[in-house]
Design a protein around this motif. Structure first.
Motif, PDB file in Angstrom:
ATOM      1  N   ASP A   3       4.626   0.932   9.365  1.00 57.13           N
ATOM      2  CA  ASP A   3       4.464  -0.364   8.693  1.00 57.13           C
ATOM      3  C   ASP A   3       3.453  -1.264   9.383  1.00 57.13           C
ATOM      4  OD1 ASP A   3       5.630  -0.725   6.277  1.00 57.13           O
ATOM      5  OD2 ASP A   3       7.250  -2.023   7.000  1.00 57.13           O
ATOM      6  N   TYR A   6      -0.232  -1.487   8.102  1.00 55.65           N
ATOM      7  CA  TYR A   6      -0.593  -2.263   6.915  1.00 55.65           C
ATOM      8  C   TYR A   6      -1.020  -3.661   7.351  1.00 55.65           C
ATOM      9  CZ  TYR A   6       1.453   1.434   4.105  1.00 55.65           C
ATOM     10  OH  TYR A   6       1.724   2.644   3.521  1.00 55.65           O
ATOM     11  N   THR A   7      -2.172  -4.087   6.878  1.00 54.81           N
ATOM     12  CA  THR A   7      -2.719  -5.376   7.292  1.00 54.81           C
ATOM     13  C   THR A   7      -2.075  -6.525   6.526  1.00 54.81           C
ATOM     14  OG1 THR A   7      -4.474  -5.332   5.635  1.00 54.81           O
ATOM     15  CG2 THR A   7      -4.950  -4.261   7.759  1.00 54.81           C
ATOM     16  N   ASP A   8      -2.269  -7.737   7.024  1.00 56.18           N
ATOM     17  CA  ASP A   8      -1.773  -8.924   6.316  1.00 56.18           C
ATOM     18  C   ASP A   8      -2.357  -8.999   4.910  1.00 56.18           C
ATOM     19  OD1 ASP A   8      -0.195  -9.730   8.436  1.00 56.18           O
ATOM     20  OD2 ASP A   8      -1.683 -11.151   9.217  1.00 56.18           O
ATOM     21  N   TYR A  10      -3.323  -6.522   3.060  1.00 52.59           N
ATOM     22  CA  TYR A  10      -2.673  -5.510   2.232  1.00 52.59           C
ATOM     23  C   TYR A  10      -1.320  -6.041   1.739  1.00 52.59           C
ATOM     24  CZ  TYR A  10      -0.783  -1.218   0.431  1.00 52.59           C
ATOM     25  OH  TYR A  10      -0.231  -0.279  -0.412  1.00 52.59           O
ATOM     26  N   HIS A  11      -0.540  -6.627   2.650  1.00 55.90           N
ATOM     27  CA  HIS A  11       0.757  -7.190   2.253  1.00 55.90           C
ATOM     28  C   HIS A  11       0.592  -8.326   1.241  1.00 55.90           C
ATOM     29  CE1 HIS A  11       3.350  -4.818   4.771  1.00 55.90           C
ATOM     30  NE2 HIS A  11       2.628  -5.092   5.846  1.00 55.90           N
ATOM     31  N   LYS A  12      -0.413  -9.188   1.447  1.00 56.17           N
ATOM     32  CA  LYS A  12      -0.682 -10.272   0.483  1.00 56.17           C
ATOM     33  C   LYS A  12      -1.043  -9.691  -0.875  1.00 56.17           C
ATOM     34  CE  LYS A  12      -2.291 -13.576   3.926  1.00 56.17           C
ATOM     35  NZ  LYS A  12      -3.458 -14.227   4.534  1.00 56.17           N
ATOM     36  N   THR A  14      -0.212  -6.737  -2.116  1.00 56.46           N
ATOM     37  CA  THR A  14       0.981  -6.127  -2.715  1.00 56.46           C
ATOM     38  C   THR A  14       1.900  -7.190  -3.304  1.00 56.46           C
ATOM     39  OG1 THR A  14       0.843  -4.285  -1.168  1.00 56.46           O
ATOM     40  CG2 THR A  14       2.953  -4.628  -2.239  1.00 56.46           C
ATOM     41  N   ARG A  15       2.118  -8.252  -2.539  1.00 53.26           N
ATOM     42  CA  ARG A  15       2.977  -9.344  -3.021  1.00 53.26           C
ATOM     43  C   ARG A  15       2.378  -9.974  -4.278  1.00 53.26           C
ATOM     44  NH1 ARG A  15       3.913 -11.112   1.578  1.00 53.26           N
ATOM     45  NH2 ARG A  15       2.093 -12.445   1.818  1.00 53.26           N
ATOM     46  N   CYS A  38      -4.885   1.611   6.093  1.00 50.45           N
ATOM     47  CA  CYS A  38      -4.365   1.360   4.739  1.00 50.45           C
ATOM     48  C   CYS A  38      -5.485   1.084   3.721  1.00 50.45           C
ATOM     49  CB  CYS A  38      -3.345   0.234   4.748  1.00 50.45           C
ATOM     50  SG  CYS A  38      -3.990  -1.390   5.157  1.00 50.45           S
TER      51      CYS A  38
END
Length: 133
Positions: A3, A6-8, A10-12, A14-15, A38
């Motif tokens: 986990d 995964y970069t910030d 990438y998470h932004k 996805t969200r 990622c």
């Protein structure tokens, strides 16, 4: 893939994708650096965002590029390859190229069948992706 890989952004992305903010998702995924583990996942998710934005030609091209990179470098989450093939097939279908789309959906199913043979731990994840193909 761990986990932490995964970069910030990438998470932004996805969200934003899950919240339906497709422009924000696309922008966040595009900020993921190519050197990131990622990156190929971000590229495939760019394709999904473009597909949901009805930008079918761009989605097809982005997903095709992501799939080419997966062929060359591999993918940190192998079942994503099935999703990217399925999404590319949908982009092709939306452009009215039915026969080509059917071939791409079939390719997604073939890949889904092959992945668990290489790694049994992928069976449940691949079955979930295949269900949508």
């Amino acid at each position: 893939m761990d986990d932490s890989a995964y970069t910030d952004d990438y998470h932004k992305g996805t969200r934003s994708l899950h919240e339906g903010r497709l422009g924000d998702a696309l922008a966040a995924f595009e900020r993921v650096l190519e050197s990131s583990p990622c990156w190929v996942m971000a590229q495939g998710n760019c394709g999904l965002a473009l597909l949901r934005m009805n930008r079918y030609e761009e989605a097809e091209a982005r997903l095709g590029h992501a799939l080419m990179v997966i062929e060359q470098r591999g993918c940190p989450h192998p079942p994503a390859r099935v999703q990217f093939l399925r999404n590319r097939a949908e982009a092709i279908l939306q452009q009215g190229r039915r026969a080509e789309a059917i071939q791409e959906f079939a390719r997604a199913c073939q890949v889904a069948d092959q992945l668990p043979r290489a790694d049994l731990s992928l069976a449940a994840k691949v079955d979930r992706e295949k269900a949508y193909a």
